[in-house]
Design a protein around this motif. Structure first.
Motif, PDB file in Angstrom:
ATOM      1  N   SER A  22       0.305 -17.537 -51.226  1.00 25.93           N
ATOM      2  CA  SER A  22      -0.791 -16.696 -50.731  1.00 25.93           C
ATOM      3  C   SER A  22       0.041 -15.006 -50.699  1.00 25.93           C
ATOM      4  N   THR A  23       0.400 -14.491 -51.671  1.00 23.22           N
ATOM      5  CA  THR A  23       0.658 -13.326 -51.883  1.00 23.22           C
ATOM      6  C   THR A  23      -0.497 -12.326 -51.537  1.00 23.22           C
ATOM      7  N   PRO A  24      -0.244 -11.067 -51.124  1.00 22.58           N
ATOM      8  CA  PRO A  24      -0.966 -10.141 -51.103  1.00 22.58           C
ATOM      9  C   PRO A  24      -1.835  -9.974 -52.423  1.00 22.58           C
ATOM     10  N   ASN A  25      -1.069  -9.797 -53.464  1.00 25.05           N
ATOM     11  CA  ASN A  25      -1.877  -9.768 -54.772  1.00 25.05           C
ATOM     12  C   ASN A  25      -2.984 -10.880 -55.305  1.00 25.05           C
ATOM     13  N   THR A  46       2.111  -9.557 -36.988  1.00 23.40           N
ATOM     14  CA  THR A  46       2.517  -8.321 -37.897  1.00 23.40           C
ATOM     15  C   THR A  46       1.471  -7.966 -39.044  1.00 23.40           C
ATOM     16  N   VAL A  47       1.789  -6.746 -39.533  1.00 17.19           N
ATOM     17  CA  VAL A  47       0.996  -6.051 -40.666  1.00 17.19           C
ATOM     18  C   VAL A  47       1.844  -5.740 -41.706  1.00 17.19           C
ATOM     19  N   ARG A  48       3.131  -6.308 -41.603  1.00 23.51           N
ATOM     20  CA  ARG A  48       3.813  -5.727 -42.694  1.00 23.51           C
ATOM     21  C   ARG A  48       3.581  -6.229 -44.171  1.00 23.51           C
ATOM     22  N   ASN A  49       2.623  -6.889 -44.506  1.00 22.88           N
ATOM     23  CA  ASN A  49       2.160  -7.296 -45.821  1.00 22.88           C
ATOM     24  C   ASN A  49       0.885  -6.374 -46.082  1.00 22.88           C
ATOM     25  N   CYS A  50       0.450  -5.948 -45.149  1.00 29.89           N
ATOM     26  CA  CYS A  50      -0.779  -4.981 -45.196  1.00 29.89           C
ATOM     27  C   CYS A  50      -0.715  -3.777 -46.381  1.00 29.89           C
ATOM     28  N   PRO A  51       0.626  -3.110 -46.178  1.00 27.54           N
ATOM     29  CA  PRO A  51       0.455  -2.052 -47.256  1.00 27.54           C
ATOM     30  C   PRO A  51       0.365  -2.437 -48.675  1.00 27.54           C
ATOM     31  N   TYR A 113       7.702 -14.761 -45.966  1.00 23.32           N
ATOM     32  CA  TYR A 113       7.929 -13.494 -46.896  1.00 23.32           C
ATOM     33  C   TYR A 113       7.054 -12.390 -47.071  1.00 23.32           C
ATOM     34  N   GLU A 114       7.772 -11.323 -46.943  1.00 27.39           N
ATOM     35  CA  GLU A 114       7.206 -10.032 -47.085  1.00 27.39           C
ATOM     36  C   GLU A 114       7.077  -9.746 -48.926  1.00 27.39           C
ATOM     37  N   CYS A 115       5.930  -9.817 -49.410  1.00 25.69           N
ATOM     38  CA  CYS A 115       5.781  -9.596 -50.824  1.00 25.69           C
ATOM     39  C   CYS A 115       5.258  -8.058 -51.213  1.00 25.69           C
ATOM     40  N   ASP A 116       5.523  -7.459 -52.367  1.00 23.52           N
ATOM     41  CA  ASP A 116       4.984  -6.368 -52.676  1.00 23.52           C
ATOM     42  C   ASP A 116       3.559  -6.800 -53.398  1.00 23.52           C
ATOM     43  N   CYS A 118       3.079  -6.635 -56.602  1.00 25.01           N
ATOM     44  CA  CYS A 118       3.146  -7.627 -57.745  1.00 25.01           C
ATOM     45  C   CYS A 118       3.805  -8.986 -57.473  1.00 25.01           C
ATOM     46  N   ASP A 119       3.702  -9.443 -56.358  1.00 22.83           N
ATOM     47  CA  ASP A 119       4.320 -10.905 -56.032  1.00 22.83           C
ATOM     48  C   ASP A 119       5.701 -11.015 -55.924  1.00 22.83           C
ATOM     49  N   ASN A 120       6.462  -9.848 -55.909  1.00 23.70           N
ATOM     50  CA  ASN A 120       7.856  -9.990 -55.710  1.00 23.70           C
ATOM     51  C   ASN A 120       8.227  -9.989 -54.087  1.00 23.70           C
ATOM     52  N   ILE A 121       9.167 -10.904 -53.896  1.00 26.51           N
ATOM     53  CA  ILE A 121       9.657 -10.966 -52.274  1.00 26.51           C
ATOM     54  C   ILE A 121      10.586  -9.832 -52.289  1.00 26.51           C
ATOM     55  N   VAL A 122      10.313  -8.930 -51.400  1.00 25.92           N
ATOM     56  CA  VAL A 122      10.943  -7.751 -50.889  1.00 25.92           C
ATOM     57  C   VAL A 122      11.829  -8.050 -49.646  1.00 25.92           C
TER      58      VAL A 122
END
Length: 235
Positions: A22-25, A46-51, A113-116, A118-122
């Motif tokens: 369940s990544t943001p993308n 947390t809202v860290r995956n919102c951006p 996981y915080e993910c960008d 494009c599904d990359n774990i950052v």
């Protein structure tokens, strides 16, 4: 006027209970497939995956809302939604020192996981996100309003972490206009709350995300849809 189909309670891979897929993308993509128009990402405390979700949502034609599922000191879950991403991020800073910092055990609770977009774990969150904060249920509404947000009790038709499970009911003196249901068929069971109901999935897996069913009737203006929705929720 236009029907804006929504799901306002979705967890990403940053929530320990959220699936790693369940990544943001992927969430935004599933919303597009399901015919949704407005989606809120509401990870635990947390809202860290919102951006990242915002970037992905715009690509998929989804109108994004920054949100959080806050866990109060009583372990009651409350949905907190913000009209702007910045307000949501400022709210997160406010509660950061009100979290109990217990190291996550991914083997027990799940990855965080915080993910960008494009599904990359950052990044990986070190401390467990789903446990209680120091914020009481009595204080949560005033705190959210300081950041121009709105909030309402989550999944009141659940037997755990809901205000009805913890307090036995939703006392009308709290003055909530809305409460959340996972199943709209349960609305008759909670008629005494005096609330209108927002039906959302509380999705922890992609396949749980709502399909094109529940909607808000708003002016036909996608550019100002979030502003119009918050106006509706505040009235």
């Amino acid at each position: 006027m236009k029907k804006y189909y929504y799901d306002l309670h979705i967890h990403s891979c940053l929530s320990p209970c959220g699936d790693d897929d369940s990544t943001p993308n992927s969430i935004a993509g599933m919303g597009e497939i399901n015919g949704l128009m407005v989606m809120a990402l509401t990870d635990h405390n947390t809202v860290r995956n919102c951006p990242h979700f915002f970037k992905a949502a715009y690509r998929h034609g989804i109108i994004p809302i920054a949100g959080m599922e806050l866990t109060t000191a009583e372990e009651i879950h409350v949905i907190c939604l913000f009209e702007t991403l910045k307000n949501a991020q400022d709210f997160e800073k406010e509660i950061e020192d009100k979290r109990f910092k217990i190291k996550n055990r991914a083997d027990i609770f799940g990855n965080q996981y915080e993910c960008d977009d494009c599904d990359n774990i950052v990044a990986t969150e070190e401390f467990l996100l789903s446990n209680a904060t120091m914020i009481s249920f009595d204080d949560v509404q005033d705190l959210v309003k300081k950041f121009d947000g709105i909030c309402y009790p989550a999944h009141i038709d659940r037997d755990s972490n809901s205000v009805t499970a913890v307090l036995g009911s939703l006392p009308t003196e709290y003055g909530f206009k809305f409460a959340e249901l996972r199943n709209k068929q349960n609305k008759d069971k909670f008629y005494d709350t005096g609330c209108e109901f927002i039906v959302s999935s509380d999705a922890h897996y992609l396949w749980d995300i709502s399909e094109k069913e529940n909607y808000f009737l708003l002016p036909d203006d996608d550019k100002n849809a979030v502003k119009n929705l918050f106006k509706l929720l505040r009235e």
